[in-house]
Design an enzyme around this catalytic site. Sequence first.
Site: not given
Ligand code: LLP
Length: 463
Positions: A315, A386
Amino acid sequence: MIATPPISSQNTAFQYLPPDGAAGSPNQSLMPLTARVNDRDHLEVGGCDVVELLEKFDSPLYIVDEATLRAGCRQYRDAFREFYGGESQVLYASKAWSNLAICAIAHGEGLGIDVVSGGEIHTALQAGVCPSKIYFHGNNKSRQELELAVTHGLTVVVDNWLDLETLVAIAADSPTRVMVRLTPGIECHTHEYIQTGHLDSKFGFDPNEVDAVFAFLAQHRDRLTCTGLHAHIGSQIFELQPHGDLPGVLVQWLVKARSAGLPVDELNVGGGLGIRYTESDDPPTIREWAKTIADAITAACAAQGVIPLPKLLCEPGRSLIGPTTITAYRVGSTKTVPDIRTYLAVDGGMSDNPRPITYQSLYRVVTANRMSAPCDRTVTVAGKHCESGDVLIKDAQLPELSTGDILAVPATGAYNASMASNYNRVPRPAAVLVSDGEANLIQRRETYSDLLRFDCLPDRLKG
Ligand code: LLP
């Protein structure tokens, strides 16, 4: 249109263009795959001139390249088909950017959707995603959210005992498909806020609870059908090793689940593949990531006698949507602090991209209306909020700029719009999807009335 211009040290803006057009892994490209400099010296994405897009849709503007998103979806899908001998299903982690058009494109490319809230469930369903391809995650799902998932026949990724107990209570009439999320105890190198697979994590069951969870599921198999296991180790990861280590742990648990009598036949390895935000980021390709996982599952299954191969799910979020988008801003005021720095303020900032202030994330920037202007200044691109920390890019190499010039920040598709806020009552930007010279709105710009939509003024306060 002119071909990709030569790279010169005076002209670092050009370094951000993909060297070979639409080839390559999108997560390795700083710019969307269709980015070009046109004969007006403007940045063009998806065949659309960024300057013209701002004349039409105003700024700030998220500009999403459809070709880059489709290329990422296809590369994941095709790589698993190529390298894995069993069935596979790629899900788009919609937390990265949950939006009707984005979910519809991912689904159209054959992907399912990973959702983490009632709002994301609603978005995926409204986008026309087939419920059997929606997987519902979360470490604190409400009863209403679980009811919504059960009613629509989604698969629930159970994270804790409350999930299990609530599901047993509400899934009386319709047996619900569940997967179990476990914390694999695998460490990876990324920002500590986005590590999730180490043991001290709020997500998933601790490994010492595995036997009890499997026994509970076996006891309630009339209501809960446990089809698989899930683990996710973190986000923005450049190493392949932790992803190569995860399958061994998952396959061990699969064997255990089967011996507890559960019909477990799916393994979900989560997301996490990193992307290039700056030249120094060097993530592996989508194909390398998929091959690492496919090979590791295949080897672990062979070693532990699991035949046939289980269905493999993953995912990704960031690596699919992150590289698709540039955010375009107009330059406003400037301030020079002698011998220290020049601040150049744009008409957005932490409300449309909270990642620099939250994770100290680094970004690059180009001048979209004068791409070949020599980048001979060092300036700090600040937001309009701000908050002193509202700085998008510290010490950027840019040409001399003036009010009205257009800056474009690449790699802003993931966790930007989805984490955007109305801080300082700044309306959230519009987003357009660009493809073959056409631009379609996929998120309308907020208005001042939108900002007041949820405020209530009690009668006794009315003047
Ligand atoms: N599956 C699960 C269970 C997750 O918790 C996440 C991301 C993903 C898949 C997707 O992961 P990705 O392929 O996008 O790395 N806001 C943070 C990132 C938080 C990620 C949360 N979980 C940022 O801006 O770096």
